[in-house]
Scaffold this motif. Sequence first.
Motif, PDB file in Angstrom:
ATOM      1  N   THR A  45      38.980  33.826  25.651  1.00  0.00           N
ATOM      2  CA  THR A  45      38.446  34.837  26.556  1.00  0.00           C
ATOM      3  C   THR A  45      38.850  34.518  27.989  1.00  0.00           C
ATOM      4  O   THR A  45      38.649  33.407  28.472  1.00  0.00           O
ATOM      5  N   VAL A  46      39.416  35.512  28.667  1.00  0.00           N
ATOM      6  CA  VAL A  46      39.894  35.351  30.042  1.00  0.00           C
ATOM      7  C   VAL A  46      39.056  36.251  30.945  1.00  0.00           C
ATOM      8  O   VAL A  46      38.940  37.453  30.701  1.00  0.00           O
ATOM      9  N   GLN A  47      38.468  35.665  31.967  1.00  0.00           N
ATOM     10  CA  GLN A  47      37.653  36.434  32.900  1.00  0.00           C
ATOM     11  C   GLN A  47      38.550  37.135  33.916  1.00  0.00           C
ATOM     12  O   GLN A  47      39.394  36.499  34.552  1.00  0.00           O
ATOM     13  N   PRO A  48      38.375  38.444  34.097  1.00  0.00           N
ATOM     14  CA  PRO A  48      39.210  39.154  35.068  1.00  0.00           C
ATOM     15  C   PRO A  48      38.768  38.875  36.501  1.00  0.00           C
ATOM     16  O   PRO A  48      37.643  38.445  36.747  1.00  0.00           O
ATOM     17  N   ARG A  49      39.665  39.115  37.418  1.00  0.00           N
ATOM     18  CA  ARG A  49      39.342  39.090  38.841  1.00  0.00           C
ATOM     19  C   ARG A  49      39.736  40.439  39.415  1.00  0.00           C
ATOM     20  O   ARG A  49      40.476  41.201  38.797  1.00  0.00           O
ATOM     21  N   ALA A  94      38.861  49.890  38.796  1.00  0.00           N
ATOM     22  CA  ALA A  94      40.322  49.898  38.712  1.00  0.00           C
ATOM     23  C   ALA A  94      40.921  48.594  39.234  1.00  0.00           C
ATOM     24  O   ALA A  94      41.885  48.070  38.673  1.00  0.00           O
ATOM     25  N   GLN A  95      40.343  48.044  40.311  1.00  0.00           N
ATOM     26  CA  GLN A  95      40.820  46.755  40.818  1.00  0.00           C
ATOM     27  C   GLN A  95      40.575  45.649  39.802  1.00  0.00           C
ATOM     28  O   GLN A  95      41.394  44.739  39.647  1.00  0.00           O
ATOM     29  N   LEU A  96      39.460  45.729  39.094  1.00  0.00           N
ATOM     30  CA  LEU A  96      39.152  44.733  38.068  1.00  0.00           C
ATOM     31  C   LEU A  96      40.105  44.879  36.879  1.00  0.00           C
ATOM     32  O   LEU A  96      40.494  43.884  36.260  1.00  0.00           O
ATOM     33  N   LEU A 102      46.597  40.644  35.982  1.00  0.00           N
ATOM     34  CA  LEU A 102      47.196  39.588  36.798  1.00  0.00           C
ATOM     35  C   LEU A 102      46.697  38.216  36.379  1.00  0.00           C
ATOM     36  O   LEU A 102      47.471  37.242  36.379  1.00  0.00           O
ATOM     37  N   GLU A 103      45.431  38.123  35.995  1.00  0.00           N
ATOM     38  CA  GLU A 103      44.898  36.840  35.528  1.00  0.00           C
ATOM     39  C   GLU A 103      45.593  36.410  34.245  1.00  0.00           C
ATOM     40  O   GLU A 103      45.962  35.236  34.085  1.00  0.00           O
ATOM     41  N   LEU A 104      45.802  37.338  33.330  1.00  0.00           N
ATOM     42  CA  LEU A 104      46.547  37.011  32.110  1.00  0.00           C
ATOM     43  C   LEU A 104      47.978  36.603  32.446  1.00  0.00           C
ATOM     44  O   LEU A 104      48.507  35.637  31.883  1.00  0.00           O
ATOM     45  N   ALA A 145      54.007  43.868  36.945  1.00  0.00           N
ATOM     46  CA  ALA A 145      55.450  43.589  36.991  1.00  0.00           C
ATOM     47  C   ALA A 145      55.885  43.197  38.402  1.00  0.00           C
ATOM     48  O   ALA A 145      56.666  42.253  38.584  1.00  0.00           O
ATOM     49  N   GLN A 146      55.391  43.908  39.406  1.00  0.00           N
ATOM     50  CA  GLN A 146      55.765  43.573  40.782  1.00  0.00           C
ATOM     51  C   GLN A 146      55.189  42.214  41.183  1.00  0.00           C
ATOM     52  O   GLN A 146      55.849  41.427  41.878  1.00  0.00           O
ATOM     53  N   TYR A 147      53.971  41.934  40.740  1.00  0.00           N
ATOM     54  CA  TYR A 147      53.335  40.637  41.020  1.00  0.00           C
ATOM     55  C   TYR A 147      54.166  39.494  40.436  1.00  0.00           C
ATOM     56  O   TYR A 147      54.357  38.445  41.070  1.00  0.00           O
TER      57      TYR A 147
END
Length: 341
Positions: A45-49, A94-96, A102-104, A145-147
């Motif tokens: 489990t990965v917590q989003p930011r 949406a940011q989450l 991005l966290e993944l 992709a840009q990140y």
Amino acid sequence: MNKPGIVFDTRYLDHRITQPTRENPDRLRSLFGAVKQQFNNRLETVQPREARLEDIEQIHSNFYLNQIREHAIKGDPFSYDKDTYLMELSLATAQLAAGGCLELADQIMGGSLEQGFALIRPPGHHAEPGRGMGFCILNNIAITAQYLQDHFQLDRILVIDFDVHHGNGTQEAFYDSDKVLFISIHQNNIFPFSGDIAEIGNAEGLGYNINIPVHSHFGDQEYTFLLGKLLQSVAEQYLPEIILVSAGYDGHREDSISSTFLSTHSFHTITTLLRQCARDICDDRLLFILEGGYNPVSLEKSVLATIDSLLQPHGSRVGILHSERADALFTNHPLHAFWTL
């Protein structure tokens, strides 16, 4: 083998409106529980930011983000079209969603995960730089992709979009770039009425935008043939450093939003093909990002099939049966000679 990572968070249910709409919290409500019950400790489990505005602004205009922010502060409902609404918590949700991707991506690039699935909403692949549309507010996969280009200096990213609708926002974001190879398999002549085979990229991106608009009633054999051929020819020449997947499940035969005829098992097969490609080409780096799927029952079954495939032992392979109808689309594509498909 590392466990696949999974992102989900009950805050993804906060983006909602009282009027009936296909894209609503019920899409994920039971799915979260089903994933937990069926796979329990087999997933990490990965917590989003929340995605930072500076990362979002690499894809979306300041004008658009200010517009979203203004409606979030006011708390006034706003709609870009009949499907795309903004409420008080829409921007934060949406940011989450983008931040979960991005966290993944960070953990996959850091080596703690090989593969991941972001069970997020709202979806993103229709969101253009200056506007939301088709249920989408921020373009999660384009931001990711840009990140990856900006923070990990990746020069070759493969984006596969198997949602039944064309990923017009993702295409627009990278239409002039060869650093992202965008491949979309979608039903022709439906929303957003883009994704023609003649849309093949521009400038440095010429040849790096591949649309395969399929006929209604295409099913498992046609999709497996098309994706298998594309991965064997295009991906093996491009040699991506990571594969990002716009995973839309609205092509399922039980989803009334489309008229393609995919079974639940087809999504297991598609995932196995993508895993095989990632294993052979890019050190297993493979990230799925949820897009469409508007029948909660078929969506749940299809996502579970995808995750089950991610959990299979290394070495699983899929045979590709010939499809005359699919081969006609493939061999007559204007980029056939470019990629020697």
